[in-house]
Design an enzyme around this catalytic site. Sequence first.
Site, PDB file in Angstrom:
ATOM      1  N   CYS A  33       0.521  -1.000   0.218  1.00 15.33           N
ATOM      2  CA  CYS A  33      -0.313  -0.194  -0.292  1.00 15.33           C
ATOM      3  C   CYS A  33       0.627   1.104  -0.117  1.00 15.33           C
ATOM      4  CB  CYS A  33      -1.235  -0.233   1.448  1.00 15.33           C
ATOM      5  SG  CYS A  33      -1.943   0.946   1.377  1.00 15.33           S
ATOM      6  N   ASP A  40      -0.044  -5.993   0.391  1.00 12.50           N
ATOM      7  CA  ASP A  40      -1.714  -5.547  -0.488  1.00 12.50           C
ATOM      8  C   ASP A  40      -1.099  -7.708  -1.340  1.00 12.50           C
ATOM      9  OD1 ASP A  40      -2.720  -3.362   0.633  1.00 12.50           O
ATOM     10  OD2 ASP A  40      -1.730  -2.403  -1.070  1.00 12.50           O
TER      11      ASP A  40
END
Length: 131
Positions: A33, A40
Amino acid sequence: VNNKLSLLETFENKYPNRDYEIKHIAPEFTSLCPKTGQPDFATITLEYIPDKICVELKSYKFYLQSYRNDGIFFESVTNKILDDLVEVTQPRYMKIKAEFNTRGGISSVIEAEYENEDFYNFEDEDDDLLN
């Protein structure tokens, strides 16, 4: 990895006279992120109809792994993967579907698509049928 394109290798499509679909599913995609630095996770599905060349799987795996330490938004990474693969393979059709794991109670699915107009100009065909 700065030049991600250099990671992608290709091979000759032995059946360029036929439209057929190739689908690769990579369930272990990871990036970061850009706001929080937290990882992520996503499943990336690549679907395409090749023209003259296909993407080689081991190089595709390494290409996807090169995003592991990159801070990049879901939308950006999905479109970047599509752009890079289209540039390298020049397919008749390609679609990337990125299904990101739930984070903060929200799951995201990003889809990006490419159609080579030289092969798929449906609007013109429809016009010819009506005339």
